[in-house]
Write an enzyme that holds these catalytic residues in place. Sequence first.
Site, PDB file in Angstrom:
ATOM      1  N   GLU A  50       2.136   0.637  12.667  1.00 51.82           N
ATOM      2  CA  GLU A  50       2.998   1.461  13.302  1.00 51.82           C
ATOM      3  C   GLU A  50       2.349   2.701  13.799  1.00 51.82           C
ATOM      4  O   GLU A  50       3.084   3.275  14.783  1.00 51.82           O
ATOM      5  CB  GLU A  50       3.808   1.773  11.739  1.00 51.82           C
ATOM      6  CG  GLU A  50       4.844   0.869  11.133  1.00 51.82           C
ATOM      7  CD  GLU A  50       4.035   0.137  10.127  1.00 51.82           C
ATOM      8  OE1 GLU A  50       2.838   0.189  10.067  1.00 51.82           O
ATOM      9  OE2 GLU A  50       4.769  -0.599   9.580  1.00 51.82           O
ATOM     10  N   PHE A 112      10.697   0.759  -4.537  1.00 51.26           N
ATOM     11  CA  PHE A 112       9.838   0.096  -3.900  1.00 51.26           C
ATOM     12  C   PHE A 112       9.726   0.551  -2.247  1.00 51.26           C
ATOM     13  O   PHE A 112      10.691   0.655  -1.614  1.00 51.26           O
ATOM     14  CB  PHE A 112      10.089  -1.309  -3.944  1.00 51.26           C
ATOM     15  CG  PHE A 112       9.154  -2.031  -3.116  1.00 51.26           C
ATOM     16  CD1 PHE A 112       7.490  -2.023  -3.491  1.00 51.26           C
ATOM     17  CD2 PHE A 112       9.315  -3.005  -1.872  1.00 51.26           C
ATOM     18  CE1 PHE A 112       6.785  -2.941  -2.604  1.00 51.26           C
ATOM     19  CE2 PHE A 112       8.572  -3.393  -1.157  1.00 51.26           C
ATOM     20  CZ  PHE A 112       7.009  -3.425  -1.298  1.00 51.26           C
ATOM     21  N   GLN A 113       8.530   1.029  -2.140  1.00 51.66           N
ATOM     22  CA  GLN A 113       8.462   1.540  -0.397  1.00 51.66           C
ATOM     23  C   GLN A 113       9.422   2.656  -0.158  1.00 51.66           C
ATOM     24  O   GLN A 113       9.869   2.971   0.936  1.00 51.66           O
ATOM     25  CB  GLN A 113       8.813   0.521   0.698  1.00 51.66           C
ATOM     26  CG  GLN A 113       7.680  -0.700   0.447  1.00 51.66           C
ATOM     27  CD  GLN A 113       7.573  -1.499   1.641  1.00 51.66           C
ATOM     28  OE1 GLN A 113       8.526  -1.789   2.275  1.00 51.66           O
ATOM     29  NE2 GLN A 113       6.359  -2.010   2.089  1.00 51.66           N
ATOM     30  N   LYS A 162      19.026   1.702   3.819  1.00 53.36           N
ATOM     31  CA  LYS A 162      19.331   0.701   4.253  1.00 53.36           C
ATOM     32  C   LYS A 162      20.914   0.307   4.121  1.00 53.36           C
ATOM     33  O   LYS A 162      21.402  -0.575   5.076  1.00 53.36           O
ATOM     34  CB  LYS A 162      18.464  -0.565   3.447  1.00 53.36           C
ATOM     35  CG  LYS A 162      18.499  -1.896   3.657  1.00 53.36           C
ATOM     36  CD  LYS A 162      17.807  -2.898   3.048  1.00 53.36           C
ATOM     37  CE  LYS A 162      17.843  -4.188   3.470  1.00 53.36           C
ATOM     38  NZ  LYS A 162      17.048  -5.154   2.887  1.00 53.36           N
ATOM     39  N   MET A 473     -19.112  13.309  20.736  1.00 51.19           N
ATOM     40  CA  MET A 473     -18.706  14.623  20.660  1.00 51.19           C
ATOM     41  C   MET A 473     -19.451  15.326  19.473  1.00 51.19           C
ATOM     42  O   MET A 473     -19.858  16.563  19.524  1.00 51.19           O
ATOM     43  CB  MET A 473     -17.296  15.098  20.915  1.00 51.19           C
ATOM     44  CG  MET A 473     -17.023  16.177  21.136  1.00 51.19           C
ATOM     45  SD  MET A 473     -17.669  17.255  22.668  1.00 51.19           S
ATOM     46  CE  MET A 473     -16.561  16.760  23.750  1.00 51.19           C
TER      47      MET A 473
END
Lengths: 567, 159
Positions: A50, A112-113, A162, A473
Amino acid sequence: MQMSGAQMVCEAIIAEGVKTVFGYPGGAIMHVYDEIYKQKGFKHILNRHEQASVHAADGYARATGEVGVAMVTSGPGFTNAVTGLATAYMDSIPLVVISGQVPSQLIGTDGFQEIDAVGISRPCTKHNFLVRSLEELPRVLKEAFYIARSGRPGPVLVDIPKDITVDIGDFEYPDSVDIPSYKPTYKGNKRQIEKAVEAIKLAKKPLLYIGGGVVLSNAYELVREFVEKTQIPTVETLMARGVLGAKNPLLLGMLGMHGNYASNMAMSETDLVISLGARFDDRVTGKLSEFAKYADIIHVDIDAANIGKIVEVDYPIVGDVTEVMKKVLEQMDDIDTDRYEAWRNILKRYDELHPQSYVDSDEVIKPQWAIERIGELIGEDAIITSDVGQHQMWAAQHYPFDRPRQWINSGGLGTMGFGFPAAMGAKMAFPEKTVVNVTGDGSILMNMQELVTAAEYKIPVINLILNNHFLGMVRQWQTFFYEKRYSETDLSFQPNWKALAESCGGIGYDVTTKEEFDAAVKDAIEQDKVCFMNVIVNRFEDVLPMVPSGGALFNMMLPQKIDEEGK
Amino acid sequence: MGTLTNERRVISVIVMNESSVLARITALFAGRGYNIESLTVAPIPNSDMSHITIATKGSAKIMEQITKQLHKLIPIYKVVEHEEMVEKEMVLAKFPIAESLADISVLASAYNGGVVNVGKEMIIVMVADEPMRIKHFIEASQRYNPCEIVRGGVVAIER
């Protein structure tokens, strides 16, 4: 028209003219993905992480100036997207990120999630929404795009439970937006502009200091016209590379920590700073008490909070650079360009004294050479993205940028792993252009899974890996400031880059000589496939000049060659 | 205004009534390292907006940043850094019934309040006054062994 919330999301994206959406499905966003399957209005790219989706949408936005769109699911899908949001936020990039959320009735139950997406993203978005009802969804989507692109642009998160994507309701996409509490200021105050113009005409050593806001405002033609008319020397920030064009004799270069000598000296000696869409970042100013010590400051910025935040400003102008410059140009006809002649000559001498330079080698490829060479080979038309580190600075210093939006990098947040997915976003927007991600052997691994995405969708971006077997760096700072204790920066253990690229459906090149470099670039362009170009460069090369953190801009560590010649 | 002095200031913020607007404001203060001394929120009558009063401390430069950063939040309609204001704070205080009720009553009325409840074991007074006077009230009330003092936070209106 009756439709589901999921369909409304797709319809809004189409109505906003977005051609490519980057994302990754999951439980809470599945209903929207079901509609994506059915529609034909935009293309969806399935990234393999993602974070890469958001960076790709970001690259798309930076290359086009349009709003980029990414779509993720709830919980880990969203948290993976946070780095992408923060990257876009720090550089004021217009994005709309749509995240799924657990169903409304589960919110607050540790489902959940489930994660508090609006809570987490609050400090790294311009604004965010948790959609409360289907009725407000069309308005929220419209406002999200409007807020993302208007005023000082930025990323906006729309978190949709949802059940709202499943419910069916009436859809009418609003034509306009009215948010009483959000009215960006575009036109600068007339009186303030007049005063600033007066100051420019009275200055002896004016300096134009341009930042990423000029790119965001699409004001580069006006800025070029202003420079042409006034013959005022100009410095660019990292985010503004390309605005004036490398060939412009009035462009001194980039200023700041890795700015060139003439630019930093100009800022130290100027008597009038004309700041356009720049925000006086600490990497630009160095030690504040020594910064532009002898100068009055004109500060044009669309974000009032940027003005007076770091430095005291004498001529504050809140407004869009484009609108302000239009008014400024109207008043510049009687400008006496000879007035600044002596100043230009001083700066010219500074540049001759310490030009942006490096010592080339026949034994090993110098990273600066690789940047200059690829600039010669692929020309002004290419788009260059970068990751973060030494390679980023070398690219900013040595690539002949000719136009804004040609240079895409994570300036504010400094996100390693940004360059590859951003390059894919830019390539999706401009398939006909060559897109090169200048990266390092550290950064590239942070989103290397995108090899699979790029191979699958045939997004042929060139990853130019300037490989010094170091986190370069950090290594450079360790050399200078930590008595060469190379704590956790040695990357001697390496993947087989060629095999890695090939295993994912791309091409790999191992390059150790200049001849191989030219051949690899030529082949990569002909093959038109995603590639890893592993270029072994001088291991201990430093980015110079360098202003040590917190030091005054005029105290620069300069390249060795210059010191020797100076003696 | 002093430049580096840590001055106390009161800011009124007019916001659209929508979820999490208060969280946006407090998160901004926390994230940018500004102080909140007190904060009150209530809806503005006959509108879809609320009035938030924030008492804070900082230099003039920080105050300027606070007001500008607040103004950037999308649901914030207006930010007023008060210069000439009427400022009041309400306080409820609970004392044991065994203390001198007459004294407590006089004290409360001296600070623009009075007794609001008397129970079997406790007496409750309410006062409403300027913040400095509230401080004095709290100091003066100490000799009557208050069990609990609840401050309401300041509200302010520009004169």
